[in-house]
Design an enzyme around this catalytic site. Structure first.
Site, short mmCIF file in Angstrom:
data_model
loop_
_atom_site.label_atom_id
_atom_site.label_comp_id
_atom_site.label_asym_id
_atom_site.label_seq_id
_atom_site.Cartn_x
_atom_site.Cartn_y
_atom_site.Cartn_z
N HIS A 183 0.81 -1.22 0.00
CA HIS A 183 0.00 0.00 0.00
C HIS A 183 0.84 1.27 0.00
O HIS A 183 0.31 2.37 0.12
CB HIS A 183 -0.92 -0.02 1.24
CG HIS A 183 -2.11 0.86 1.13
ND1 HIS A 183 -2.32 1.95 1.96
CD2 HIS A 183 -3.19 0.82 0.30
CE1 HIS A 183 -3.46 2.53 1.65
NE2 HIS A 183 -4.00 1.88 0.64
N LYS A 185 2.75 4.49 -1.18
CA LYS A 185 2.58 5.41 -2.31
C LYS A 185 3.73 6.42 -2.29
O LYS A 185 3.76 7.35 -1.47
CB LYS A 185 1.25 6.16 -2.20
CG LYS A 185 0.06 5.34 -1.72
CD LYS A 185 -0.33 4.23 -2.66
CE LYS A 185 -1.42 3.36 -2.07
NZ LYS A 185 -2.65 4.05 -1.69
N ASP A 190 14.47 11.06 -10.19
CA ASP A 190 15.82 11.51 -9.89
C ASP A 190 15.93 11.87 -8.41
O ASP A 190 15.88 11.00 -7.57
CB ASP A 190 16.23 12.67 -10.80
CG ASP A 190 16.50 12.23 -12.23
OD1 ASP A 190 16.69 11.01 -12.45
OD2 ASP A 190 16.52 13.08 -13.12
#
Length: 509
Positions: A183, A185, A190
């Site tokens: 889960h 995120k 870069d």
């Protein structure tokens, strides 16, 4: 529509007040705050010093951009992919099977820049779930692997060890996700990373409100690229073949669906080694030498199925630190979640504390499961039942002058759903001295089942504090308080069997 993005470069006017935020806050911070630029920074670092113990701590000197709307989040993703020179790391629950534009952007960036490497980390159960057209995240990404090779394109699908053997064969797609998911995120380009709770699918780019912040700092971006790499090392890899694609674990990693105990030992060793290395490389002691304008960032992860409980302890220490402050001086906090299912520990921390708490959650109509088909259509009702019991307990304590002052607000915006989560903490100031942002919803799943990551930020400037405050105000502009009478009326319409199943369902939501 609110302004899409606010980079914390300089103070601006604060949006209109909510109930407890004074009318004077519609203007720049008062002299007590603005005239002493280091006051809030010093107070917050002292108040939350315990959060920096045995955790990596990053000093952020570049401006942090607070993104506002889903469309801006999507534009930032495309911009990051187009401009990346060395690496793109995308960690999400899933990639929508219709997101061909995003995949095309990756393909074009890879073709344009031979030095670019891409790593996509998704959940295996969700990432292989087929839609009505027979497509999935894996089928969408496999051609990238085939076109550019596994040395440049790495697609990792994490599989929970809690679903194995007979259970894996018995549980159908969609329902098997109750056992645990990847889960996290985080989106790295870069030396920049977007921290969010949003997934990579069309509704999260259009009308599903979440939170998003872009942080530009190489060590901080290295941390999240390293975290994605570590989880990827204990995940299935997607390999292209003549039939489309196949999944394969690394030779030295046990298959979690066949050897769950052995997998947990190996995965724990890999992730623990990574976290210890980060703590050693980025110690909290360096904070003492920081200037007042430097923002402190503390990333934490929660992977209880792998015996890693860093964020769980971090949250306990935050509640304790905020409560210590609230016993002596005013302390107000906003806590948001897409789903009202806070763990018992978090509920007690809120209800028994000494500060003020405003809880922001989705209304039934703003819940992602609203108007779903099958048994999923009753999920908003279950959240309302849980919410009713909490509001009733808060009211009982209030009538007996026990515990904190607690209000529950529901987000309702026509045509939109709500997926925001996080915390804003105000230590007797007009602007927040701390915020948390990331993937956890602060419920049972976040603590016990899923892989989660969030970041605690202690802002180093009034400009950033103002931007973070405006973010909270933007979300609360669409919210209204809900009382026990309304919740009782709402839950009476729920089927009786749903009330009876609550003990079995609650810890899977």
């Amino acid at each position: 529509m609110h302004r899409a993005r606010l980079c914390a470069l300089r103070p601006r006017a604060v949006l209109r007040s909510t109930r407890w935020y004074s009318a004077a806050a519609a203007h720049p911070p008062p002299a007590a705050c603005a005239g002493r630029p280091g006051h809030s920074t010093q107070a917050a670092r002292q108040a939350f010093e315990s959060l920096m113990v045995e955790r990596p701590v990053f000093p952020i000197r570049q401006p942090i951009c607070v993104l506002r709307e889903p469309q801006e989040f999507y534009r930032e993703l495309l911009r990051g992919i187009a401009q990346a020179q060395r690496r793109v790391c995308l960690s999400s629950l899933y990639l929508g099977s219709q997101e061909t534009e995003l995949v095309a952007a990756l393909d074009q960036a890879l073709a344009r820049n031979p030095a670019l490497e891409v790593h996509v980390l998704l959940d295996c159960l969700r990432g292989t779930r087929l839609d009505s057209a027979g497509a999935s995240s894996a089928t969408l990404l496999a051609p990238l692997v085939a076109a550019h090779g596994r040395d440049r394109v790495r697609v990792s699908l994490y599989h929970t060890p809690a679903l194995s053997g007979v259970s894996k064969r018995a549980w159908p797609q969609r329902f098997n996700e109750a056992f645990g998911l990847q889960h996290i995120k985080a989106y790295v380009f870069d030396d920049s990373v977007i921290i969010s709770g949003a997934n990579l699918s069309r509704d999260y780019f259009t009308n599903r409100q979440d939170r998003y912040m872009r942080v530009s700092d190489r060590p901080f971006a290295d941390y999240f690229a390293g975290l994605v790499d570590a989880v990827g090392r204990v995940s299935f890899g997607v390999a292209a073949d003549g039939r489309g694609h196949r999944l394969a674990m690394a030779r030295d990693v046990p298959d979690p669906s066949r050897e769950p105990r052995e997998f947990v030992r190996e995965a724990n060793a890999v992730l623990t080694q990574f976290l210890r290395r980060m703590e050693a490389m980025h110690p909290a002691g360096s904070v003492d030498a920081l200037g007042e304008q430097v923002t402190v960032a503390i990333p934490t992860v929660q992977m209880r199925q792998l015996a890693i409980t860093q964020d769980e302890h971090h949250m306990s220490e935050f509640f304790a630190a905020a409560d210590r402050w609230a016993q002596r001086r005013p302390c107000r906090s906003v806590m948001a979640s897409a789903y009202f299912n806070f763990s018992d520990h978090y509920k007690r921390a809120v209800l028994e504390g000494h500060g003020r708490w405003d809880l922001l959650v989705a209304s039934p109509q703003a819940n992602g499961f609203y108007a779903a088909r099958g048994i999923s259509q009753f999920i908003p009702d279950m959240y309302s039942i849980i919410e009713r019991d909490f509001v009733r307990e808060a009211g009982r304590r209030r009538s007996h002058a026990q515990g904190a002052d607690v209000t529950v607000e529901e987000y309702a915006r026509d045509g939109w759903t709500f997926h925001g989560k996080g915390i804003w903490c105000y230590l007797d100031q007009e602007l927040p001295q701390l915020t948390m942002i990331g993937s956890p919803n602060y419920g049972y799943r976040s603590i016990y089942r899923d892989l989660e990551a969030q970041v605690t930020l202690i802002p180093g400037s009034d400009a950033l504090r103002a931007a973070i405050h405006r973010e909270a105000q933007d979300l609360r502009a669409y919210a209204r308080p809900v009382d026990i009478a309304e919740l009782r009326k709402r839950t009476r319409a729920a089927p009786l069997w749903l009330h009876g199943l609550r003990p079995l369902i609650q810890n899977k939501m």
